[in-house]
Motif scaffolding. Structure first.
Motif, PDB file in Angstrom:
ATOM      1  N   GLN A 352       3.663 -22.008  68.468  1.00  0.00           N
ATOM      2  CA  GLN A 352       3.378 -21.397  67.173  1.00  0.00           C
ATOM      3  C   GLN A 352       4.216 -22.041  66.077  1.00  0.00           C
ATOM      4  OE1 GLN A 352       4.932 -17.219  68.193  1.00  0.00           O
ATOM      5  NE2 GLN A 352       5.142 -18.644  69.908  1.00  0.00           N
ATOM      6  N   HIS A 353       3.734 -21.907  64.848  1.00  0.00           N
ATOM      7  CA  HIS A 353       4.427 -22.443  63.679  1.00  0.00           C
ATOM      8  C   HIS A 353       5.242 -21.316  63.056  1.00  0.00           C
ATOM      9  CE1 HIS A 353       4.927 -25.504  60.573  1.00  0.00           C
ATOM     10  NE2 HIS A 353       4.855 -24.522  59.683  1.00  0.00           N
ATOM     11  N   VAL A 354       6.541 -21.569  62.812  1.00  0.00           N
ATOM     12  CA  VAL A 354       7.406 -20.517  62.274  1.00  0.00           C
ATOM     13  C   VAL A 354       8.137 -21.004  61.030  1.00  0.00           C
ATOM     14  CG1 VAL A 354       7.757 -19.393  64.505  1.00  0.00           C
ATOM     15  CG2 VAL A 354       9.328 -21.201  63.786  1.00  0.00           C
ATOM     16  N   ASP A 355       8.528 -20.049  60.192  1.00  0.00           N
ATOM     17  CA  ASP A 355       9.308 -20.376  58.999  1.00  0.00           C
ATOM     18  C   ASP A 355      10.797 -20.340  59.336  1.00  0.00           C
ATOM     19  OD1 ASP A 355       9.954 -17.701  59.235  1.00  0.00           O
ATOM     20  OD2 ASP A 355       8.934 -17.073  57.398  1.00  0.00           O
ATOM     21  N   GLY A 356      11.638 -20.501  58.316  1.00  0.00           N
ATOM     22  CA  GLY A 356      13.076 -20.579  58.540  1.00  0.00           C
ATOM     23  C   GLY A 356      13.675 -19.328  59.143  1.00  0.00           C
ATOM     24  N   LEU A 357      13.252 -18.148  58.669  1.00  0.00           N
ATOM     25  CA  LEU A 357      13.797 -16.887  59.174  1.00  0.00           C
ATOM     26  C   LEU A 357      13.512 -16.720  60.660  1.00  0.00           C
ATOM     27  CD1 LEU A 357      15.151 -14.141  58.585  1.00  0.00           C
ATOM     28  CD2 LEU A 357      12.867 -13.227  58.098  1.00  0.00           C
ATOM     29  N   CYS A 358      12.273 -17.002  61.064  1.00  0.00           N
ATOM     30  CA  CYS A 358      11.900 -16.843  62.471  1.00  0.00           C
ATOM     31  C   CYS A 358      12.527 -17.930  63.341  1.00  0.00           C
ATOM     32  CB  CYS A 358      10.384 -16.864  62.620  1.00  0.00           C
ATOM     33  SG  CYS A 358       9.572 -15.466  61.812  1.00  0.00           S
ATOM     34  N   ALA A 359      12.676 -19.142  62.790  1.00  0.00           N
ATOM     35  CA  ALA A 359      13.325 -20.220  63.541  1.00  0.00           C
ATOM     36  C   ALA A 359      14.781 -19.866  63.822  1.00  0.00           C
ATOM     37  CB  ALA A 359      13.245 -21.531  62.758  1.00  0.00           C
ATOM     38  N   LEU A 360      15.462 -19.281  62.832  1.00  0.00           N
ATOM     39  CA  LEU A 360      16.854 -18.870  63.024  1.00  0.00           C
ATOM     40  C   LEU A 360      16.948 -17.740  64.047  1.00  0.00           C
ATOM     41  CD1 LEU A 360      19.841 -18.994  62.276  1.00  0.00           C
ATOM     42  CD2 LEU A 360      19.370 -17.446  60.370  1.00  0.00           C
ATOM     43  N   GLY A 361      16.061 -16.753  63.938  1.00  0.00           N
ATOM     44  CA  GLY A 361      16.056 -15.653  64.900  1.00  0.00           C
ATOM     45  C   GLY A 361      15.786 -16.137  66.313  1.00  0.00           C
TER      46      GLY A 361
END
Length: 480
Positions: A352-361
């Motif tokens: 899946q493609h994730v943004d910065g917040l989800c990548a950090l989490g």
């Protein structure tokens, strides 16, 4: 009117020429372009300028005059933009992240939350609790500074570990304690009551210049980089636990990059090149960062029996900004995960493609997995690899300025500006794709006491020698 036209023509080509000279000066000064591109670019620019100056000053053709003037002004704007927003920005970023050989240790004086003391002067002739051996260099640095301020010797009580030091403060045996801020943050995690019962009265920064082992030729010879991932507020040079520990093996000639993840809980023999801790004392790898990045680097160097040339410190607290500037990254999850950090993120099994917040989490998560920290390390590798792959794509130029700003806040390395520039030149010169691979080393969990936190048992991981040996073999294959 004739005078305006006459002088207007001169203004056009003078502005264009000035902007062009500034652009070429920036390119040559900052060594952004490889030499094989500099001469052709210079020849093309000179040819265009010659034609436009001729067009502007052609007396018989008014249309050509106007065309030359308009194009020269447009070129002027473009060249100023390239100089300031591209060339100068790149140089500014390289300057900001390079030469990071300064270590900042934040040392604090703490008192009880309800104590009467309001500032450091109130502690004149009071008793200070200190650690007898752990982090003694930084403690002595603070004691010497206080002794100079008070113009007298400091009354002190020595303790073996943090737990006893804190208890001495709470029992009234001492009036204040001295502690490295990185260790205070770690102790807050271990003992939740610590922060509730104490407060910081005074803080002092200690700055030290570190040495590093250089590569002979960074664009020809293989070299090793220690990557330390921290997750903290304040300057990136600040000492703190190293939550992410990786080795990057770089072979610039064969365009190979190997990432090796090392569990943060590895139970290892500390190596203390600057005397900040006790060499060969057993501790968790993450705690080595409390004594500076050079301690973590030396400890891992001994573990793998390899010379480490450079170090890079990544602040995961700013990872969100960089991932967003890159347009997000693609990750793979082997299960559905409810993230502890990033409640709005819905991580499903699969790619899946994730943004910065989800990548950090995703990079921080460990409690959702049976293998805990081991799985978190794999996730962190994924995120770092995904960012590296994004950096190699041509469309990264769309968010060039945002990426440069994010990089400045996220990482610091002890590579010099010239070394980083040489790597950039090399990549621009051949535009070859790199082969990026990764492996992990493993271990067995246990509960043991550690050097940094005394007799209190903490979770540790005994290194698996088979995986260490396998990593050594792969390192040699990549470097050859």
């Amino acid at each position: 009117m004739e005078k305006i036209k006459k002088y207007g023509k001169h203004v056009c080509w003078i502005l264009m020429l000035s902007a062009g000279i500034y652009l070429l000066w920036s390119v040559y000064r900052f060594h952004i372009l490889p030499m094989k591109y500099k001469l052709p670019v210079t020849v093309i620019v000179v040819a265009i300028f010659t034609f436009l100056i001729y067009a502007i000053n052609e007396r018989e053709n008014k249309l050509l005059n106007g065309f030359g003037c308009v194009v020269s002004l447009l070129l002027c704007v473009c060249m100023i933009f390239l100089s300031i927003s591209v060339v100068n920005k790149a140089h500014e970023t390289v300057e900001a992240v390079s030469n990071g050989n300064i270590k900042t240790t934040e040392i604090s004086v703490l008192v009880k939350k309800d104590s009467k003391f309001e500032n450091i002067k109130d502690l004149y002739r009071e008793r200070f609790g200190i650690l007898k051996d752990i982090d003694r260099d930084n403690t002595d640095f603070m004691l010497n500074r206080l002794s100079s301020q008070f113009n007298s010797e400091i009354s002190k009580v020595e303790y073996k570990d943090f737990k006893d030091e804190l208890q001495g403060l709470l029992d009234g045996k001492t009036d204040a304690i001295i502690m490295n801020e990185g260790m205070r943050d770690a102790f807050n995690v271990i003992d939740g009551s610590f922060e509730k019962e104490t407060r910081v009265l005074y803080t002092l920064d200690r700055k030290e210049i570190l040495k590093n082992l250089k590569a002979n030729n960074i664009t020809k010879n293989s070299f090793v980089v220690y990557i330390s991932g921290i997750d903290t507020n304040g300057p990136i040079s600040k000492t703190s636990r190293s939550d992410v520990n990786m080795l990057s093996i770089v072979n610039p000639e064969k365009k190979k990059l190997l990432l090796i993840f090392i569990p943060r809980d590895y139970y290892v023999a500390l190596q203390c090149p600057n005397g900040g801790c006790e060499t060969d004392a057993m501790d968790k790898l993450t705690h080595a960062g409390l004594y500076g990045v050079e301690t973590s680097q030396a400890t891992i160097s001994k573990l793998f029996n390899i010379e480490i040339n450079y170090n890079v410190r990544l602040n995961f607290d700013t990872l969100t900004t960089l991932v967003d500037a890159l347009g997000g990254v693609d990750i793979y999850s082997d299960q559905d995960v409810k993230l502890l950090h990033g409640n709005s993120c819905n991580i499903k099994k699969g790619t899946q493609h994730v943004d910065g917040l989800c990548a950090l989490g995703f990079a921080r998560e460990r409690y959702a997995y049976a293998s805990g920290d081991r799985h978190r390390g794999e996730n962190q590798q994924q995120v770092i690899e995904a960012m590296l792959k994004k950096f190699t794509k041509s469309n990264v130029i769309k968010n060039y300025e945002s990426i440069m700003n994010a990089v400045q806040g996220m990482l610091q390395t002890n590579m010099t500006t010239d070394e980083i520039t040489a790597l950039i030149q090399m990549q621009i010169a051949d535009m070859t794709s790199w082969k990026v691979s990764s492996i992990s080393v493993d271990g067995t969990g246990d509960m043991l006491s550690t050097y940094s936190f005394g007799s209190q048992p903490l979770y540790v991981m005994h290194p698996n020698e088979d995986t260490i040996q396998k990593a050594k073999e792969v390192i040699q294959q990549v470097m050859e």
